[in-house]
Write a protein that holds these residues in place. Sequence first.
Motif, mmCIF file in Angstrom:
data_model
loop_
_atom_site.group_PDB
_atom_site.id
_atom_site.type_symbol
_atom_site.label_atom_id
_atom_site.label_comp_id
_atom_site.label_asym_id
_atom_site.label_seq_id
_atom_site.Cartn_x
_atom_site.Cartn_y
_atom_site.Cartn_z
ATOM 1 N N LEU A 1 0.767 6.977 10.914
ATOM 2 C CA LEU A 1 2.216 6.808 10.856
ATOM 3 C C LEU A 1 2.708 6.806 9.411
ATOM 4 O O LEU A 1 3.730 7.433 9.084
ATOM 5 N N ILE A 2 1.984 6.124 8.544
ATOM 6 C CA ILE A 2 2.370 6.094 7.132
ATOM 7 C C ILE A 2 2.301 7.495 6.534
ATOM 8 O O ILE A 2 3.182 7.910 5.767
ATOM 9 N N ALA A 3 1.260 8.267 6.905
ATOM 10 C CA ALA A 3 1.146 9.643 6.422
ATOM 11 C C ALA A 3 2.317 10.492 6.913
ATOM 12 O O ALA A 3 2.861 11.321 6.163
ATOM 13 N N ALA A 4 2.716 10.298 8.169
ATOM 14 C CA ALA A 4 3.863 11.034 8.710
ATOM 15 C C ALA A 4 5.143 10.644 7.987
ATOM 16 O O ALA A 4 5.987 11.507 7.685
ATOM 17 N N MET A 5 5.302 9.350 7.701
ATOM 18 C CA MET A 5 6.470 8.901 6.951
ATOM 19 C C MET A 5 6.498 9.538 5.566
ATOM 20 O O MET A 5 7.566 9.924 5.067
ATOM 21 N N GLU A 6 5.329 9.667 4.950
ATOM 22 C CA GLU A 6 5.254 10.293 3.626
ATOM 23 C C GLU A 6 5.722 11.740 3.686
ATOM 24 O O GLU A 6 6.479 12.200 2.819
ATOM 25 N N TYR B 1 13.327 -3.691 5.398
ATOM 26 C CA TYR B 1 13.892 -4.797 6.176
ATOM 27 C C TYR B 1 13.726 -4.555 7.680
ATOM 28 O O TYR B 1 13.535 -5.497 8.451
ATOM 29 N N THR B 2 13.797 -3.284 8.096
ATOM 30 C CA THR B 2 13.587 -2.964 9.511
ATOM 31 C C THR B 2 12.172 -3.336 9.931
ATOM 32 O O THR B 2 11.966 -3.940 10.993
ATOM 33 N N SER C 1 0.816 -1.207 0.000
ATOM 34 C CA SER C 1 0.000 0.000 0.000
ATOM 35 C C SER C 1 0.857 1.268 0.000
ATOM 36 O O SER C 1 0.331 2.367 -0.157
ATOM 37 N N PHE C 2 2.145 1.131 0.174
ATOM 38 C CA PHE C 2 3.086 2.224 0.003
ATOM 39 C C PHE C 2 4.459 1.622 -0.262
ATOM 40 O O PHE C 2 4.658 0.408 -0.145
ATOM 41 N N GLN C 3 5.399 2.460 -0.623
ATOM 42 C CA GLN C 3 6.770 2.021 -0.867
ATOM 43 C C GLN C 3 7.710 2.768 0.062
ATOM 44 O O GLN C 3 7.435 3.897 0.469
ATOM 45 N N THR C 4 8.825 2.141 0.366
ATOM 46 C CA THR C 4 9.846 2.779 1.180
ATOM 47 C C THR C 4 11.205 2.217 0.769
ATOM 48 O O THR C 4 11.296 1.379 -0.126
ATOM 49 N N SER C 5 12.253 2.676 1.402
ATOM 50 C CA SER C 5 13.597 2.207 1.060
ATOM 51 C C SER C 5 13.783 0.768 1.536
ATOM 52 O O SER C 5 13.092 0.296 2.449
ATOM 53 N N LEU D 1 9.912 9.366 3.815
ATOM 54 C CA LEU D 1 10.249 7.969 4.083
ATOM 55 C C LEU D 1 9.281 6.998 3.418
ATOM 56 O O LEU D 1 9.543 5.797 3.384
ATOM 57 N N ALA D 2 8.151 7.488 2.936
ATOM 58 C CA ALA D 2 7.171 6.658 2.239
ATOM 59 C C ALA D 2 6.750 7.367 0.963
ATOM 60 O O ALA D 2 6.681 8.602 0.914
ATOM 61 N N ARG D 3 6.489 6.596 -0.070
ATOM 62 C CA ARG D 3 6.072 7.171 -1.349
ATOM 63 C C ARG D 3 5.015 6.252 -1.978
ATOM 64 O O ARG D 3 4.840 5.114 -1.560
ATOM 65 N N ASN D 4 4.345 6.768 -2.992
ATOM 66 C CA ASN D 4 3.293 6.018 -3.693
ATOM 67 C C ASN D 4 2.287 5.421 -2.704
ATOM 68 O O ASN D 4 1.927 4.247 -2.785
#
Length: 296
Positions: free
Chosen positions: A270-275, A75-76, A66-70, A279-282
Motif C-alpha cells: 500500500l505504501i508503494a502504491a501511495m508513492e 491525520y486521516t 518510514s515515509f512521509q505524506t501530507s 501520496l507518499a515520499r521519502n
Amino acid sequence: MGEMTRVEKAANLGAVVVPFTATAAAIVLLWNSLVNPADLAIAAAMYLLTAIGITVGFHRLLTHRSFQTSKPLEYTFAALGSMAVQGPVISWVADHRKHHAHTDEEGDPHSPHVGHGRGMRGVLAGLWHAHAGWLLSTQGRADWKRYAADLYEDDGMRRINRNFVPLVLLTLALPALAGYVVSGSFVGALTGLLWGGLVRIFFVHHITWSVNSICHFLGTRRFDTDDRSTNVFWLALPSLGESWHHNHHAFPRSAVHGLGRREIDPSGALIAAMEKLGLARNVVRISPERQAERTL
C-alpha cells in the motif's frame, strides 16, 4: 507517568471483554445462520480500514517515520488507527517507541521475557502479559514528551488524541449505519454493529496483540539483533505484514517489513502504491547489501 488509574484499567478491561463476549455471541448466531454477506462485507471493510490505520498509520508512519505524506492524510491515518480501539494515538506511539528502546529488557511495556518467572508457568504468564495483560498495567505509561514529542507538539495530533472516545463511538456507529442502509431494518443495523463493530474490533485487537506476544516467542530469525523478535509467516496476511516482526526489529525504519520475495506485506504494498500516486515520499527501503551485513 504514574500507575494506571482504576478508570483506565476498567476502560481497558472493557475494551478486551466486550468484543470477546460479542464474538462468542456472534459464533452462536453464525451457527444459527443469522449472518449474511452484507454483514461480512461490512466487517471486512472496517477491518481493512482500521487495521491499515494501525499498520500503516500508527506504526510505520507515525512511530517510525518510514515515509512521509501530507498532513491531511497523516491525520486521516491517525483517526483510522484510533478507530481500531487500541488507545489514543500519542499513547500508542509513545508505548511502541519505548518498546523499541527497551526491547525484551527491563522497561519494555510488553515483553513476554522479562519478570515473569521460569518454567511453563513463567512462559504462560509472559505470553499473557505481552498479549493482553500489559493493558491492565503498563499500557499508556510511556512519557509522551520523551517518546512522542513530535506528536505532542502537533496541535492536530493532540486534537485527534483528545477525541479518542468520539472516534470509538464512530467506529461502532459506521457499521451499524451501513447495516441499516443495506438492509433497511433495525435488525440489519444491529448485525452490522455486531460483525462490523465488535467482532471486527476483537479480530483487529488479537491480531495486533499476537505480534507483541507470538512474534517475540515463536517463529524464525535471520538477522543479528539484540532482542528475541521473530517472523511468523502464518500471521502475515491477517496482520497486513506486521508479523515479519524480526525483520522490523532489525530495520525499524523500513517501510517494508516483508523483506524476502515470499514475505507477503500488504501494508508495504500500500505504501508503494501511495508513492506511485504521489501520496507518499521519502519511503525508507533497505538494500540487499544492508540486509546481508546483518544476516546471521
